[in-house]
Motif scaffolding. Structure first.
Motif, PDB file in Angstrom:
ATOM      1  N   PRO A  82       0.844  -1.206   0.000  1.00 37.64           N
ATOM      2  CA  PRO A  82       0.000   0.000   0.000  1.00 37.64           C
ATOM      3  C   PRO A  82       0.878   1.254   0.000  1.00 37.64           C
ATOM      4  O   PRO A  82       1.754   1.416   0.848  1.00 37.64           O
ATOM      5  N   LEU A  83       0.622   2.126  -0.983  1.00 36.03           N
ATOM      6  CA  LEU A  83       1.444   3.318  -1.180  1.00 36.03           C
ATOM      7  C   LEU A  83       0.568   4.530  -1.441  1.00 36.03           C
ATOM      8  O   LEU A  83      -0.514   4.415  -1.998  1.00 36.03           O
ATOM      9  N   ILE A  84       1.065   5.687  -1.045  1.00 32.45           N
ATOM     10  CA  ILE A  84       0.488   6.963  -1.491  1.00 32.45           C
ATOM     11  C   ILE A  84       1.500   7.539  -2.473  1.00 32.45           C
ATOM     12  O   ILE A  84       2.591   7.958  -2.085  1.00 32.45           O
ATOM     13  N   GLY A  85       1.147   7.539  -3.743  1.00 27.07           N
ATOM     14  CA  GLY A  85       2.063   8.005  -4.786  1.00 27.07           C
ATOM     15  C   GLY A  85       1.835   9.461  -5.121  1.00 27.07           C
ATOM     16  O   GLY A  85       1.265   9.782  -6.155  1.00 27.07           O
ATOM     17  N   TYR A  86       2.305  10.366  -4.263  1.00 24.80           N
ATOM     18  CA  TYR A  86       2.059  11.783  -4.511  1.00 24.80           C
ATOM     19  C   TYR A  86       2.868  12.298  -5.698  1.00 24.80           C
ATOM     20  O   TYR A  86       2.480  13.276  -6.339  1.00 24.80           O
ATOM     21  N   GLY A  87       3.966  11.656  -6.058  1.00 20.94           N
ATOM     22  CA  GLY A  87       4.710  12.039  -7.257  1.00 20.94           C
ATOM     23  C   GLY A  87       3.898  11.759  -8.508  1.00 20.94           C
ATOM     24  O   GLY A  87       3.855  12.560  -9.441  1.00 20.94           O
ATOM     25  N   GLU A  88       3.237  10.621  -8.510  1.00 16.30           N
ATOM     26  CA  GLU A  88       2.357  10.285  -9.633  1.00 16.30           C
ATOM     27  C   GLU A  88       1.180  11.248  -9.687  1.00 16.30           C
ATOM     28  O   GLU A  88       0.730  11.636 -10.763  1.00 16.30           O
ATOM     29  N   PHE A  89       0.687  11.644  -8.532  1.00 17.53           N
ATOM     30  CA  PHE A  89      -0.400  12.622  -8.486  1.00 17.53           C
ATOM     31  C   PHE A  89       0.041  13.955  -9.088  1.00 17.53           C
ATOM     32  O   PHE A  89      -0.708  14.586  -9.834  1.00 17.53           O
ATOM     33  N   ILE A  90       1.258  14.388  -8.772  1.00 18.51           N
ATOM     34  CA  ILE A  90       1.782  15.641  -9.344  1.00 18.51           C
ATOM     35  C   ILE A  90       1.837  15.521 -10.865  1.00 18.51           C
ATOM     36  O   ILE A  90       1.446  16.446 -11.591  1.00 18.51           O
ATOM     37  N   THR A  91       2.301  14.385 -11.355  1.00 19.96           N
ATOM     38  CA  THR A  91       2.363  14.162 -12.804  1.00 19.96           C
ATOM     39  C   THR A  91       0.977  14.243 -13.421  1.00 19.96           C
ATOM     40  O   THR A  91       0.781  14.888 -14.460  1.00 19.96           O
ATOM     41  N   GLN A  92      -0.007  13.607 -12.785  1.00 23.09           N
ATOM     42  CA  GLN A  92      -1.367  13.635 -13.316  1.00 23.09           C
ATOM     43  C   GLN A  92      -1.974  15.040 -13.238  1.00 23.09           C
ATOM     44  O   GLN A  92      -2.753  15.429 -14.107  1.00 23.09           O
ATOM     45  N   ALA A  93      -1.625  15.804 -12.211  1.00 19.34           N
ATOM     46  CA  ALA A  93      -2.120  17.180 -12.090  1.00 19.34           C
ATOM     47  C   ALA A  93      -1.564  18.044 -13.217  1.00 19.34           C
ATOM     48  O   ALA A  93      -2.302  18.850 -13.808  1.00 19.34           O
ATOM     49  N   VAL A  94      -0.288  17.882 -13.518  1.00 22.93           N
ATOM     50  CA  VAL A  94       0.303  18.621 -14.648  1.00 22.93           C
ATOM     51  C   VAL A  94      -0.376  18.198 -15.940  1.00 22.93           C
ATOM     52  O   VAL A  94      -0.705  19.037 -16.794  1.00 22.93           O
TER      53      VAL A  94
END
Length: 145
Positions: A82-94
């Motif tokens: 189980p992970l919180i991928g906030y880096g992936e979230f930043i990518t998706q936000a961009v």
């Protein structure tokens, strides 16, 4: 029933919607590639070699027998950690911001295309005879002493 379905499908707005969905999916892949393969590496380089995909918070234990890297988000996710991928979230936000900005530009261009500044504003409709008569009566009453 088949004939009604065929009539429904062949209407212009249904076909337009189908074409828009297909083009939208292809456009989404293009923007995702632009974000993942061009923009995010540049942004990462500007900020000192950051790789946004490797930014995550591990919430659980690593399963026994896991032999991959402890800093590889994709491998850990694949292993079921189980992970919180906030880096992936930043990518998706961009990615989202790029799509939203491009849609804004398209809508703005279409509005500019269909807005004809040479057209004069519509003139108000002529007054009815009743209104004209009432105005004349009012003006006459104002003239009285």
């Amino acid at each position: 029933m088949f004939k009604e379905f065929k009539t429904f499908i062949m209407r212009g707005n249904v076909l337009d919607l189908a074409i828009a969905v297909i083009i939208g999916a292809a456009f989404g892949k293009l923007v995702t590639s632009l974000t993942d393969d061009i923009l995010m590496p540049i942004i990462g380089k500007v900020f000192g070699g950051l790789d946004f995909s490797s930014y995550f918070v591990r919430l659980g234990q690593i399963p026994d027998g896991y032999s991959g890297s402890l800093s590889n988000y994709a491998d850990l996710k694949k292993a079921g950690v189980p992970l919180i991928g906030y880096g992936e979230f930043i990518t998706q936000a961009v990615d989202f911001l790029i799509v939203a900005f491009i849609i804004f530009l398209i809508v703005r261009a279409v509005n500019t295309l269909f807005h004809h500044p040479t057209q004069k504003p519509a003139e108000p409709a002529a007054e009815s005879a009743d209104i004209t008569l009432l105005r004349e009566i009012r003006d006459e009453l104002k003239k009285r002493p």
